[in-house]
Design a protein around this motif. Sequence first.
Motif, short mmCIF file in Angstrom:
data_model
loop_
_atom_site.label_atom_id
_atom_site.label_comp_id
_atom_site.label_asym_id
_atom_site.label_seq_id
_atom_site.Cartn_x
_atom_site.Cartn_y
_atom_site.Cartn_z
N GLN A 284 0.82 -1.21 0.00
CA GLN A 284 0.00 0.00 0.00
C GLN A 284 0.86 1.26 0.00
O GLN A 284 0.59 2.20 -0.73
N SER B 45 2.45 2.21 -3.34
CA SER B 45 1.49 2.79 -4.28
C SER B 45 1.13 4.20 -3.88
O SER B 45 0.99 5.10 -4.72
N GLU B 46 0.99 4.41 -2.55
CA GLU B 46 0.66 5.75 -2.07
C GLU B 46 1.79 6.73 -2.41
O GLU B 46 1.54 7.86 -2.83
N LEU C 218 1.49 7.66 -6.00
CA LEU C 218 0.39 8.60 -6.27
C LEU C 218 0.79 10.01 -5.89
O LEU C 218 0.58 10.96 -6.64
N ILE D 248 -3.81 2.17 -6.63
CA ILE D 248 -4.34 2.77 -5.41
C ILE D 248 -5.75 2.24 -5.14
O ILE D 248 -6.09 1.86 -4.02
N HIS E 31 -5.75 -1.16 -3.63
CA HIS E 31 -5.38 -1.24 -2.22
C HIS E 31 -6.40 -0.59 -1.29
O HIS E 31 -6.68 -1.10 -0.22
N TYR E 32 -6.91 0.57 -1.69
CA TYR E 32 -7.69 1.38 -0.76
C TYR E 32 -9.18 1.36 -1.06
O TYR E 32 -9.97 1.85 -0.27
N VAL F 91 -6.21 8.47 1.09
CA VAL F 91 -5.05 7.64 0.79
C VAL F 91 -3.88 8.19 1.59
O VAL F 91 -3.07 8.94 1.10
#
Lengths: 497, 102
Positions: free
Chosen positions: A155, A158-159, A162, B85, B88-89, B97
């Motif tokens: 996670q 990926s964050e 972003l 994203i 995952h979220y 996020v």
Amino acid sequence: MLGNGASLAYVIPEGILGVTVALVMALGSFKPTRTRGVLAAAGIAGMAAALAATAAGVSWPDGTVLAFHGNIVSDGMVAVFRLVFLLTGLLTIVFAYGSDEVDTRDFGDMTAMIAASVMGMCFMAAAADLLMMYLAMEFVGILSYVLAGLKREDQRSSEAALKYVIFGAASSGVALFGMSLLYGIAGDTSLAAVRAVLVGHGFEPLGLMALVMILAGLGYKMAAVPFHMWCPDVYQGAPTPITAFFSVAPKAAGFALTLRLMDLLLGGIDGDAGASLGHGLAVLIGLVSMATMTVGNLSALKQTSVKRLLAYSSIAHAGYLLMGVATIPAIMGPSPDYTGFRAVFFYLVIYLFMNLGAFLVVTRVVTRLGSDDVSAFRSLGRRSPLAAVVMAIFLFSLVGLPPTAGFAGKFYLFYAILSQGSAFFYILALVGVANSFISLFYYARIVRVMFLDKSPDTRPVPVGALAAVVLVILAIPTILFGIWFGPLVDLAGWVFI
Amino acid sequence: MHVTLTHFVALASILFVLGLINLATRRNAIGVLLGVELILNASNVNLVAFSRYGIGGMEGHAFAVMVIALAAAETVVALAIVLAIFHHYRTVDVDRVSKMKL
């Protein structure tokens, strides 16, 4: 100004990198589970070949050559910055090879992207045209977004990707709008044309606004306040070897492009319009520098994740480096003095060794103990004496304590800005010294945790033979350049002769 | 109405400001990327208009073509990241996020 064919002789290291990228991508498509060593070897061999070619003087002209119809410039500065980018890329692949954070499935892609972004950075240092500046920045940027999100199943990775892509795309968009305005003012995309406008009738408010917009895009690459918000999250979330790469290479490339831009616009310029623009930019960059180091150091004090702490530390170091960039008034006039710009390069080389060294220790700790929290470093002095001792050397060098290289780097930077001799630069130096003092607290905290705190788990933490060798190789210049920095001064002498 | 360079530059400036407002106010990651796209296209309008009406030659057109290609590449990468994203979220709200805080 050379045509396309004749220009090829000035981009040979980039050519070698291009071949490396193609080769690694081709190799990566075969049986990815068994080729990790082969891919690492191919990537390292390509980087080492480009490094050796540059060191041997290939594509390293004595004077300044405008290649590809004036799109890029080839001179000593490009060559010495190539050495920085290539060395960082090479070491990153070594770090990633020994880290379990980069999956073998992704290893070929990662190696190819590192080599490609190093190539983009070389073009950033060489850009002499607005279009080339933008293309090189975006080339490095887009690859960085993918590299940050390399751990798809994680996670945080990926964050990180972003946040990187949103901040990166927004700030490069703002820089592009500034470039489009400059193009409208100058009628040509080459920086020489923009300079001609400046010499002719000076910048109007619109031109100034355009320049500030471009500097905003560069400030994001350097992680300077107020464009630093992405930095802690990206550094914490990205795989540690990639974080090590981000903390040195794109930052160095951002500084290289800023130095290049300032030199092509204002280097040796005469007349009132240039002088007032130069002094204004010096104050602007000086203020950004003060804000950057203060925010970086004060935020680092309360961090518990070592990766996040080093992210704030890298923001603070961008602040120190910006002090050198602020010496713009010195490069103007009939007898330009590039001491400040050389000091930026000098500090970047030292920063490369000490910061990559610190990140390599973090990489090993994350791989062995699965955490980058400060508490994971408890008793490291007993559990892994070599790693703890070299980590202490790197951290003291980051503070700038003698006799480490960090001291020599800071000394050169402070010398350069104090020799400017104006009140503003004295204040800047004072803020810099105060910040170095603050930074002692958080770096020393890690050293204290490593050597004085007791850990419930006392099993040894093996760093591995390869990492041990690389750590020693990085620790040697971190100490050596503190005592014997003559060769590095000579190398920095190539930055704008 | 006679269209001049000023009209194009005004259009580009409006697009740019709208893009910035979009960036500042949207919480949806796709919306933020649309804001970026507005900024890039504002620059393209500027570049092509300066090339056509101003003192510039063909560089502006070439620049705009490059920007269009790069914007496409950037969007591909950005959308791939947004997909990861969402995986995952289960949301693309940039405020929600945030696993990483102090």
